[in-house]
Design a protein around this motif. Structure first.
Motif, PDB file in Angstrom:
ATOM      1  N   PRO A  65      37.662  51.394  41.577  1.00 27.01           N
ATOM      2  CA  PRO A  65      38.424  50.179  41.274  1.00 27.01           C
ATOM      3  C   PRO A  65      39.050  50.178  39.887  1.00 27.01           C
ATOM      4  O   PRO A  65      40.105  49.560  39.680  1.00 27.01           O
ATOM      5  CB  PRO A  65      37.386  49.059  41.423  1.00 27.01           C
TER       6      PRO A  65
ATOM      7  N   HIS B 134      33.561  41.250  48.520  1.00 26.64           N
ATOM      8  CA  HIS B 134      33.942  42.413  49.317  1.00 26.64           C
ATOM      9  C   HIS B 134      35.044  42.000  50.290  1.00 26.64           C
ATOM     10  O   HIS B 134      35.332  40.804  50.440  1.00 26.64           O
ATOM     11  CB  HIS B 134      32.742  42.988  50.085  1.00 26.64           C
TER      12      HIS B 134
ATOM     13  N   GLU C  73      36.356  41.652  42.456  1.00 28.65           N
ATOM     14  CA  GLU C  73      35.054  42.302  42.579  1.00 28.65           C
ATOM     15  C   GLU C  73      34.199  42.165  41.322  1.00 28.65           C
ATOM     16  O   GLU C  73      33.035  42.573  41.335  1.00 28.65           O
ATOM     17  CB  GLU C  73      35.234  43.782  42.935  1.00 28.65           C
TER      18      GLU C  73
ATOM     19  N   SER D  24      42.700  40.424  44.728  1.00 27.53           N
ATOM     20  CA  SER D  24      42.279  41.491  45.648  1.00 27.53           C
ATOM     21  C   SER D  24      43.247  42.663  45.626  1.00 27.53           C
ATOM     22  O   SER D  24      42.896  43.769  46.045  1.00 27.53           O
ATOM     23  CB  SER D  24      42.159  40.944  47.080  1.00 27.53           C
TER      24      SER D  24
ATOM     25  N   TYR E  24      40.994  50.175  49.156  1.00 32.11           N
ATOM     26  CA  TYR E  24      39.596  49.970  49.541  1.00 32.11           C
ATOM     27  C   TYR E  24      39.058  51.144  50.347  1.00 32.11           C
ATOM     28  O   TYR E  24      38.033  51.024  51.016  1.00 32.11           O
ATOM     29  CB  TYR E  24      39.462  48.663  50.332  1.00 32.11           C
TER      30      TYR E  24
ATOM     31  N   ASN F  98      44.258  44.230  43.071  1.00 33.26           N
ATOM     32  CA  ASN F  98      43.778  45.273  42.165  1.00 33.26           C
ATOM     33  C   ASN F  98      42.253  45.230  42.015  1.00 33.26           C
ATOM     34  O   ASN F  98      41.702  45.758  41.056  1.00 33.26           O
ATOM     35  CB  ASN F  98      44.478  45.222  40.802  1.00 33.26           C
ATOM     36  N   ARG F  99      41.617  44.576  42.969  1.00 32.72           N
ATOM     37  CA  ARG F  99      40.157  44.535  43.073  1.00 32.72           C
ATOM     38  C   ARG F  99      39.503  43.811  41.905  1.00 32.72           C
ATOM     39  O   ARG F  99      38.314  43.995  41.644  1.00 32.72           O
ATOM     40  CB  ARG F  99      39.591  45.956  43.261  1.00 32.72           C
TER      41      ARG F  99
END
Length: 307
Positions: free
Chosen positions: A128, A109, A103, A97, A122, A99-100
């Motif tokens: 992203p 989310h 996803e 999470s 975010y 660096n996303r």
């Protein structure tokens, strides 16, 4: 390649960039969160806030399933922070999470904030992919691009991120990154050979060179030594201690001895049971976590009573 040169100063992150690239080749960024009693700054922590990560009230979901619940912590710059805990407690999900990367799974989310250098990862309009340029990642198993040479593996990330550059400048970055990963002397005479032909430990250092070539602010490592032999593990650990002078490093490890050896701060995650969300139980200086933790659950884990 040209003579090794000093690393140029890094430009300020621009997270709203719209350029696209492959996630594994380029990633880097940090976070900002309010300090809680469990994450109080140690007396020895750096006063430099650059690249500090502040995580506040972070909840991570996959669809309707809450995977990680209510994490708040501060990760200080120029340090190694280790995340430990039993399998399934959400530590790798939390790491991704930052660096996303989580996803890439449909429906993922978050609720809460991750702030690096004043930028909420975010926040509205944040790309992203731009986040991943500034928050690099090294995965559990070495993953050099199999059809690329050693040289092209290192240069892949910055070539995708940059406009045209001279061959000499590209060579300079490549050599600097390989030297920084303590790999240059081992591969300098075979840069045109496939990266997949290196040993496991060398491949992992090649992946570290690839990640650092883009000059990230933060380097994430998800169990980087779990597939390596003890000698290669030692080489990676020594490399972490060198790289922390340049990067903010966060690692996930199941090896508590490794966490004790290389990290300055340690966060302990746990889980109440199957189907329950993972939680951050405690975070403090590594020495305190392993010698005198504040929570009994942490004490039970680091002494081997469970996990």
């Amino acid at each position: 390649m040209s003579q090794y040169a000093s690393r140029p100063s890094r430009p300020t992150s621009t997270l709203a960039s719209s350029a696209r690239t492959t996630p594994e080749a380029t990633m880097t960024e940090s976070v900002d969160t309010s300090t809680t009693p469990e994450t109080a700054a140690p007396a020895s922590s750096s006063t430099d806030d650059r690249d500090r990560i502040d995580v506040s009230d972070l909840h991570i979901y996959y669809g309707d399933f809450l995977a990680v619940e209510d994490v708040s912590m501060t990760i200080y710059s120029k340090s190694v922070t280790a995340l430990i805990g039993p399998s399934g407690c959400g530590k790798s999900t939390f790491l991704r999470s930052l660096n996303r990367m989580h996803e890439v799974i449909d429906g993922a989310h978050v609720r809460g904030s991750v702030i690096i250098n004043g930028n909420d990862l975010y926040g509205p309009g944040v790309d992203p992919v731009a986040v991943r340029r500034k928050v690099g990642m090294v995965f559990q198993r070495p993953n050099p691009f199999p059809t690329m040479s050693i040289y092209d593996n290192v240069s892949a990330g910055f070539k995708l991120n940059s406009k045209r550059m001279s061959i000499s400048y590209s060579d300079e970055i490549g050599e600097r990154s390989l030297r920084g990963a303590n790999l240059w002397n081992e591969v300098k005479d075979r840069l045109d050979k496939p990266g997949s032909g290196l040993s496991g430990g060398q491949q992992q250092r090649l992946c570290i060179a690839r990640a650092t070539a883009t000059s990230p602010d933060v380097l994430l490592m998800d169990e980087p030594c779990s597939a390596l032999d003890p000698i290669s593990t030692l080489a990676i650990e020594e490399l972490m201690l060198e790289l922390k002078n340049e990067f903010n490093i966060v690692i996930v490890t199941h090896n508590m001895q490794q966490a004790a050896r290389v990290s300055d701060r340690t966060g302990f995650f746990s889980i109440a049971g199957t189907g329950k969300p993972g939680k951050l139980i405690e975070m403090d200086d590594t020495e305190k976590i392993f010698s005198n933790p504040a929570q009994q659950e942490t004490q039970d884990y680091v002494t081997g009573r469970f996990g």
